[in-house]
Design a protein around this motif. Structure first.
Motif, PDB file in Angstrom:
ATOM      1  N   UNK B  68      28.613  11.755  64.924  1.00  0.00           N
ATOM      2  CA  UNK B  68      29.861  11.999  65.648  1.00  0.00           C
ATOM      3  C   UNK B  68      30.146  13.486  65.830  1.00  0.00           C
ATOM      4  N   UNK B  69      29.620  14.329  64.934  1.00  0.00           N
ATOM      5  CA  UNK B  69      29.803  15.763  65.203  1.00  0.00           C
ATOM      6  C   UNK B  69      28.495  16.467  65.586  1.00  0.00           C
ATOM      7  N   UNK B  70      27.346  15.882  65.189  1.00  0.00           N
ATOM      8  CA  UNK B  70      26.087  16.532  65.587  1.00  0.00           C
ATOM      9  C   UNK B  70      25.870  16.401  67.083  1.00  0.00           C
ATOM     10  N   UNK B  71      26.200  15.244  67.651  1.00  0.00           N
ATOM     11  CA  UNK B  71      25.992  15.058  69.089  1.00  0.00           C
ATOM     12  C   UNK B  71      26.829  16.041  69.913  1.00  0.00           C
ATOM     13  N   UNK B  72      28.139  16.179  69.653  1.00  0.00           N
ATOM     14  CA  UNK B  72      28.899  17.189  70.416  1.00  0.00           C
ATOM     15  C   UNK B  72      28.380  18.611  70.188  1.00  0.00           C
ATOM     16  N   UNK B  73      27.971  18.895  68.949  1.00  0.00           N
ATOM     17  CA  UNK B  73      27.447  20.242  68.663  1.00  0.00           C
ATOM     18  C   UNK B  73      26.201  20.501  69.495  1.00  0.00           C
ATOM     19  N   UNK B  78      23.023  22.746  73.947  1.00  0.00           N
ATOM     20  CA  UNK B  78      22.217  22.544  75.154  1.00  0.00           C
ATOM     21  C   UNK B  78      22.853  23.239  76.343  1.00  0.00           C
ATOM     22  N   UNK B  79      24.177  23.111  76.446  1.00  0.00           N
ATOM     23  CA  UNK B  79      24.894  23.764  77.541  1.00  0.00           C
ATOM     24  C   UNK B  79      24.636  25.266  77.502  1.00  0.00           C
ATOM     25  N   UNK B 190      26.725  22.367  86.445  1.00  0.00           N
ATOM     26  CA  UNK B 190      26.177  21.005  86.366  1.00  0.00           C
ATOM     27  C   UNK B 190      24.801  21.019  85.687  1.00  0.00           C
ATOM     28  N   UNK B 191      23.978  22.015  86.015  1.00  0.00           N
ATOM     29  CA  UNK B 191      22.695  22.163  85.325  1.00  0.00           C
ATOM     30  C   UNK B 191      22.921  22.183  83.815  1.00  0.00           C
ATOM     31  N   UNK B 192      23.853  23.041  83.400  1.00  0.00           N
ATOM     32  CA  UNK B 192      24.090  23.220  81.964  1.00  0.00           C
ATOM     33  C   UNK B 192      24.656  21.949  81.343  1.00  0.00           C
ATOM     34  N   UNK B 195      21.832  19.508  80.917  1.00  0.00           N
ATOM     35  CA  UNK B 195      21.000  19.899  79.782  1.00  0.00           C
ATOM     36  C   UNK B 195      21.708  19.559  78.473  1.00  0.00           C
ATOM     37  N   UNK B 196      23.020  19.786  78.446  1.00  0.00           N
ATOM     38  CA  UNK B 196      23.823  19.461  77.262  1.00  0.00           C
ATOM     39  C   UNK B 196      23.792  17.973  76.957  1.00  0.00           C
TER      40      UNK B 196
END
Lengths: 333, 289
Positions: B68-73, B78-79, B190-192, B195-196
């Motif tokens: 739940x926090x690793x994915x947003x991180x 990635x962004x 949008x690219x970023x 990638x995120x």
């Protein structure tokens, strides 16, 4: 990211080949300056990488076809020279020639399959990577190649076996191979074939529309490229008298083969040599500074790759030219 | 040769493994669809996410919670990587993007190697060895969870791509970059974002993989080569293609492992890969060459 296009076909022979001979002569004096084995060993390795990179440069630098699996040619050369001697008892020099020919044949086969299917860009990078992996898995599993324990060349230190007691001899041979590759690349650059190849890099469809047989030119380029890189692999096996699948077909050599021309100057004759000397000099310096931290040198290579593309798209040479250009415009202003 | 029970069990196990392949591949294909370039740093990002999940577990957080926090991180990471490293460094040339992502992967893998050495680490979770009994076959619990989470992520992705403005913008950029920027879509952004999202999918994959797998600095490479195969098989840029391709490759690997032994099961994947590239590089579901 483009090298200088074939400027004038009428450049004099001296201007074209003089610098190559001068560089070769200066480097050839090195063993007279030092007899330290560590220095010579590092130089032999740098020259070997320069040779492998020169092979990559023919296809990637001049032709714009980025291979991510040049290990497949390096490994073929290395295994061929080892197995032809240990299994078939072939003379070392014959085995070396045969290894280069086998490498070229593998290049032609892979090129035929991929270019006939019209693979470009990402697709070509992927298929070369996959071929290198297949060769690595097979070499690692097959009993004929010695499996995971690798293949050895019997130690019998006589000149007729391509084995020398002195590192200096190996250094001179590596230098001769690199010089031959430099001369061949310059000849290619000045030829009609070289012009076709650069045309394909700049715009493949336009080249085709103008009547260039793009399939044949790319096929010839990958064959020549594979032969040069296979020679580097064969020399590697002959120098260390040992290969295994992870050395011969490992990612490290695919990366180094593409890294040195990019750092030194993509699509230029001296690019791979400059890149190899610069990178290996730097790697030795990091080893001295950072000690033997595993992966530190490779991490540095990766960072350099990104930095080179970001800030020096034409490599070290391009950087120099830009500096020179900057000074001259300033003077003119 | 084998009794139907064993074959069915192998197929089901293949599907469970295939779900994780599908998740890793969807992330790769999404980025390819928009940027039109293979992200060679994919495996390294997966490895980094697995290390993140590993150290979260060391701190006492179960991977199913830490996701739940690793994915947003990883979305943020990635962004940032695309927006401030890959984008500017490649000067808009496709060949440069390839090389920059290759360089990034070398950096990430070797920094991890320098920091954590090549030791293989694994974690213990309470459900690590429990099984789901279907009556005729037992399935390992961690993989069943992985399968379920993958289905949820796939549904979320589908909703994101079809039901939101961001999703519409992503699809627009994938179709026609110039046209999208003409109607006011911020293409760089949008690219970023894409990638995120790819990195976030990898983080989820890492968290569901870890309980039944292990982590070392090279672990991502194995998965990324499979993901390349899946993406090519399913058609580069096709999300449904990657889902189906992932499941298919999982089953193929499981069955060829059953019939030919483990080491050659891997070879089968590469042969499929080369064959598909040579014969039909657009894949089973792709339209564009």
């Amino acid at each position: 990211m483009t090298g200088p296009v074939n400027t004038s076909p009428r450049t004099s022979l001296l201007a074209a080949y003089g610098p190559i001979l001068a560089v070769a002569l200066v480097l050839a004096l090195l063993p007279l300056a030092t007899t330290a084995n560590t220095v010579l060993n590092a130089m032999v390795l740098a020259l070997l990488i320069a040779l492998a990179g020169q092979g990559w440069n023919i296809l990637g630098g001049y032709g714009g076809q980025f291979s991510f699996g040049h290990a497949v040619f390096f490994g073929t050369g290395a295994y061929a020279v080892a197995l032809l001697q240990s299994r078939l008892g072939l003379n070392a020099y014959l085995a070396f020639g045969a290894a280069v020919a086998i490498g070229a044949a593998v290049g032609a086969a892979i090129g035929f399959l991929s270019f006939r299917s019209g693979l470009r860009g990402s697709y070509f990078a992927l298929v070369t990577l996959a071929f290198a992996e297949v060769f690595r898995i097979v070499a690692n599993a097959s009993p004929w190649t010695g499996g995971a324990s690798g293949a050895l060349i019997k130690l019998d230190m006589r000149p007729e076996n391509f084995q020398f007691a002195s590192r200096a001899t190996f250094f001179w041979i590596a230098l001769a191979l690199v010089t031959a590759a430099l001369v061949a690349t310059r000849m290619m650059e000045r030829s009609r074939f070289g012009a076709y190849l650069v045309a394909i890099r700049e715009n493949e469809d336009a080249a085709k529309a103008l009547g260039v047989n793009t399939f044949r030119v790319k096929l010839q380029a990958i064959t020549a490229s594979a032969a040069v890189t296979a020679a580097a692999g064969a020399f590697y096996a002959q120098y260390f008298l040992f290969v295994d699948a992870n050395i011969a077909f490992g990612t490290w050599i695919s990366v180094e083969a593409l890294l040195v021309p990019i750092v030194g100057g993509l699509g230029t004759v001296f690019g791979p040599l400059i890149g190899a000397l610069a990178l290996h000099g730097l790697a030795e310096a990091t080893k001295a500074l950072a000690g033997r931290l595993p992966g530190a040198d490779l991490a540095l290579y990766g960072a350099l790759l990104v930095l080179a593309i970001a800030f020096a798209p034409n490599g070290v040479q391009g950087l120099f030219n830009r500096l020179k250009g900057g000074f001259s415009t300033r003077r003119a202003a | 040769m084998f009794s139907p029970d064993i074959v069915i069990a192998a197929v089901l196990n293949g599907l469970l493994t295939g779900a994780v392949y599908a998740l890793v591949s969807v992330a790769l294909t999404l980025v390819y669809g928009v940027l039109h370039i293979i992200n060679f740093a994919h495996g390294a990002i997966l490895t980094a996410a697995m290390f993140a999940a590993f150290f979260a577990h060391q701190a006492g957080i179960d991977p199913l919670l830490s996701v739940l926090f690793i994915a947003p991180a990883f979305f943020a990471l990635g962004y940032a990587v695309q927006r401030w490293i890959i984008g500017p460094a490649s000067h808009g040339d496709d060949r440069n993007i390839l090389l920059v992502t290759l360089g990034l992967s070398i950096v990430i893998e070797n920094v991890l190697l320098a920091a954590f050495r090549s030791d293989t680490r694994s974690i213990d979770v309470p459900y690590g060895f429990s099984v789901v009994d279907l009556g005729f076959v037992f399935l390992p619990m961690p993989r069943v969870i992985a399968f379920g989470v993958t289905c949820v992520v796939a549904a979320l992705l589908w909703a994101l791509l079809t039901r939101t403005d961001t999703g519409k913008a992503i699809r627009a950029v994938a179709k026609e970059k110039l046209g999208a920027s003409l109607v006011g879509i911020d293409v760089t952004h949008i690219y970023a974002v894409t990638f995120g999202i790819g990195a976030a999918c990898l983080a989820v994959a890492a968290c569901v993989l870890l309980p039944s797998y292990y982590v070392n600095p090279r672990v991502g490479t194995a998965y990324v080569l499979v993901a390349f195969t899946v993406v090519v098989l399913g058609g580069m840029g096709s999300v449904p293609g990657a889902m189906i391709g992932g499941l298919l490759i999982g089953v193929v690997e499981s069955l060829s492992g059953l019939y030919f032994g483990e080491s050659l099961g891997q070879l089968g994947i590469f042969l499929i890969f080369i064959l598909v590239l040579l014969v039909r590089p657009t894949g089973l579901f792709g339209a564009r060459a």
